[in-house]
Each structure stands twice: as structure tokens, then as C-alpha cells.
Design a protein around this motif. Structure first.
Motif, PDB file in Angstrom:
ATOM      1  N   UNK A   1       0.842  -1.192   0.000  1.00 51.45           N
ATOM      2  CA  UNK A   1       0.000   0.000   0.000  1.00 51.45           C
ATOM      3  C   UNK A   1       0.878   1.243   0.000  1.00 51.45           C
ATOM      4  N   UNK A   2       0.572   2.178  -0.889  1.00 49.24           N
ATOM      5  CA  UNK A   2       1.370   3.393  -0.980  1.00 49.24           C
ATOM      6  C   UNK A   2       0.873   4.507  -0.066  1.00 49.24           C
ATOM      7  N   UNK A   3      -0.271   4.275   0.572  1.00 52.58           N
ATOM      8  CA  UNK A   3      -0.780   5.210   1.576  1.00 52.58           C
ATOM      9  C   UNK A   3      -1.400   4.415   2.719  1.00 52.58           C
ATOM     10  N   UNK A   4      -1.558   5.054   3.835  1.00 48.40           N
ATOM     11  CA  UNK A   4      -2.285   4.449   4.950  1.00 48.40           C
ATOM     12  C   UNK A   4      -3.451   5.370   5.305  1.00 48.40           C
ATOM     13  N   UNK A   5      -4.270   4.924   6.240  1.00 45.89           N
ATOM     14  CA  UNK A   5      -5.465   5.700   6.578  1.00 45.89           C
ATOM     15  C   UNK A   5      -5.105   7.064   7.171  1.00 45.89           C
ATOM     16  N   UNK A   6      -4.030   7.129   7.913  1.00 43.30           N
ATOM     17  CA  UNK A   6      -3.623   8.414   8.498  1.00 43.30           C
ATOM     18  C   UNK A   6      -3.291   9.423   7.398  1.00 43.30           C
ATOM     19  N   UNK A   7      -2.518   8.992   6.398  1.00 48.38           N
ATOM     20  CA  UNK A   7      -2.200   9.882   5.273  1.00 48.38           C
ATOM     21  C   UNK A   7      -3.486  10.289   4.561  1.00 48.38           C
ATOM     22  N   UNK A   8      -4.334   9.305   4.308  1.00 43.67           N
ATOM     23  CA  UNK A   8      -5.585   9.556   3.585  1.00 43.67           C
ATOM     24  C   UNK A   8      -6.460  10.572   4.304  1.00 43.67           C
ATOM     25  N   UNK A   9      -6.656  10.381   5.590  1.00 43.26           N
ATOM     26  CA  UNK A   9      -7.580  11.246   6.317  1.00 43.26           C
ATOM     27  C   UNK A   9      -6.976  12.603   6.685  1.00 43.26           C
ATOM     28  N   UNK A  10      -5.706  12.634   7.025  1.00 48.27           N
ATOM     29  CA  UNK A  10      -5.105  13.892   7.491  1.00 48.27           C
ATOM     30  C   UNK A  10      -4.443  14.691   6.371  1.00 48.27           C
ATOM     31  N   UNK A  11      -3.608  14.068   5.580  1.00 46.58           N
ATOM     32  CA  UNK A  11      -2.878  14.793   4.538  1.00 46.58           C
ATOM     33  C   UNK A  11      -3.747  15.011   3.302  1.00 46.58           C
ATOM     34  N   UNK A  12      -4.363  13.936   2.811  1.00 45.68           N
ATOM     35  CA  UNK A  12      -5.202  14.027   1.621  1.00 45.68           C
ATOM     36  C   UNK A  12      -6.552  14.672   1.934  1.00 45.68           C
ATOM     37  N   UNK A  13      -7.032  14.474   3.145  1.00 47.08           N
ATOM     38  CA  UNK A  13      -8.319  15.035   3.553  1.00 47.08           C
ATOM     39  C   UNK A  13      -9.514  14.225   3.096  1.00 47.08           C
ATOM     40  N   UNK A  14      -9.300  12.932   2.870  1.00 48.80           N
ATOM     41  CA  UNK A  14     -10.373  12.062   2.402  1.00 48.80           C
ATOM     42  C   UNK A  14     -11.368  11.708   3.484  1.00 48.80           C
ATOM     43  N   UNK A  15     -12.620  11.508   3.063  1.00 47.39           N
ATOM     44  CA  UNK A  15     -13.677  11.166   4.010  1.00 47.39           C
ATOM     45  C   UNK A  15     -14.552  10.000   3.527  1.00 47.39           C
ATOM     46  N   UNK A  16     -14.289   9.495   2.338  1.00 49.75           N
ATOM     47  CA  UNK A  16     -15.145   8.456   1.769  1.00 49.75           C
ATOM     48  C   UNK A  16     -14.766   7.066   2.263  1.00 49.75           C
ATOM     49  N   UNK A  17     -13.480   6.773   2.335  1.00 53.92           N
ATOM     50  CA  UNK A  17     -12.985   5.460   2.754  1.00 53.92           C
ATOM     51  C   UNK A  17     -12.971   5.402   4.280  1.00 53.92           C
ATOM     52  N   UNK A  18     -13.525   4.334   4.840  1.00 58.33           N
ATOM     53  CA  UNK A  18     -13.518   4.175   6.295  1.00 58.33           C
ATOM     54  C   UNK A  18     -12.210   3.537   6.751  1.00 58.33           C
ATOM     55  N   UNK A  19     -11.916   3.669   8.025  1.00 59.93           N
ATOM     56  CA  UNK A  19     -10.692   3.067   8.574  1.00 59.93           C
ATOM     57  C   UNK A  19     -10.705   1.551   8.399  1.00 59.93           C
ATOM     58  N   UNK A  20     -11.877   0.929   8.554  1.00 61.16           N
ATOM     59  CA  UNK A  20     -11.981  -0.528   8.396  1.00 61.16           C
ATOM     60  C   UNK A  20     -11.758  -0.963   6.951  1.00 61.16           C
ATOM     61  N   UNK A  21     -12.260  -0.188   6.004  1.00 65.69           N
ATOM     62  CA  UNK A  21     -12.139  -0.549   4.593  1.00 65.69           C
ATOM     63  C   UNK A  21     -10.865  -0.052   3.930  1.00 65.69           C
ATOM     64  N   UNK A  22     -10.094   0.754   4.653  1.00 68.48           N
ATOM     65  CA  UNK A  22      -8.915   1.392   4.068  1.00 68.48           C
ATOM     66  C   UNK A  22      -7.864   0.417   3.546  1.00 68.48           C
ATOM     67  N   UNK A  23      -7.443  -0.582   4.315  1.00 66.47           N
ATOM     68  CA  UNK A  23      -6.374  -1.460   3.803  1.00 66.47           C
ATOM     69  C   UNK A  23      -6.723  -2.105   2.462  1.00 66.47           C
TER      70      UNK A  23
END
Length: 124
Positions: free
Chosen positions: A2-24
Motif C-alpha cells: 500500500x502506498x498510503x495508509x489511513x492516516x495519510x488519507x484522512x489527514x494529509x489528503x483530507x479524504x472522508x469516503x474510505x472508512x478506517x476498516x475498509x482502508x487497507x
């Protein structure tokens, strides 16, 4: 990989669609798609060996692609290209807004972003 993790997605990218459970799973699928399009050059070199420009684009594309794949999963995974019921029909396929590269689908805009990295070059 995986080239990103949920922390990058939610904090840096600002994403809100993918949940923490579904992220991996979502990020693995998007990363796999990027690997196909880049001819596994990121796996070969390692994400950390990319320039910051390349790494930033790859990570942003993976986030956006994961969202796009999750929002369009029904169409992407559907084995049919059209259907017709009682005179009402619908069809879908690759349009100008979506590219099929190496057998995987990616929005044209995201593909254009990846091309900027030089990782999609088909030559030697």
C-alpha cells in the motif's frame, strides 16, 4: 504494498469516503492498479526512492483512485457491459473520462497525473 495508509488519507489528503476498516483493502486495490499502470516500477525501486514530486503524485492518485473504485465498484466489477429489461436498456464501458490501461480502469485525469511522474513510460 500500500502506498498510503489511513492516516495519510484522512489527514494529509483530507479524504472522508474510505472508512478506517475498509482502508487497507481499498488502498491495496488502488496501489495494485497503480502498479499495473507504472509497470511495477515503484515496487522495483521502492516508494522512498522516488522523488518527492513523484511520491506526492503517486500517493494522491492512490487516494483518489481508492475513492473512485469504491464509489464505482458495482460497475467496475460487473462482468456485463449492458442490459435490457422490458424495452429499457443501459450500457456502460470505457469512455473519454475513463482509460483502460493494462486491463485496469482509471479515470483519465488520474492517469494524466501519473504520466507526469515518468513512471508510465512504455519505452526502455
Amino acid at each position: 504494498m500500500n502506498y498510503v495508509d489511513y492516516e495519510y488519507y484522512s489527514k494529509t489528503y483530507g479524504g472522508k469516503i474510505i472508512t478506517a476498516d475498509g482502508a487497507p483493502k481499498a488502498f491495496q486495490s488502488a496501489s495494485d492498479t497503480v502498479d499495473v499502470i507504472t509497470f511495477c516500477r515503484i515496487i522495483e525501486r521502492g516508494l522512498d526512492s522516488l522523488t518527492s514530486f513523484q511520491r506526492d503524485i503517486v500517493q494522491r492518485v492512490v487516494c483518489a483512485l481508492a475513492e473512485w473504485q469504491s464509489e464505482n465498484a458495482d460497475i467496475i466489477d460487473n462482468p456485463y457491459s449492458s442490459y435490457s429489461i422490458n424495452g429499457v436498456s443501459a450500457s456502460w464501458g470505457v469512455s473519454q473520462s475513463v482509460k483502460c490501461v493494462g486491463g485496469v480502469l482509471i479515470p483519465s485525469g488520474l492517469y494524466a497525473e501519473l504520466v507526469k511522474t515518468g513512471l508510465c513510460y512504455r519505452g526502455v
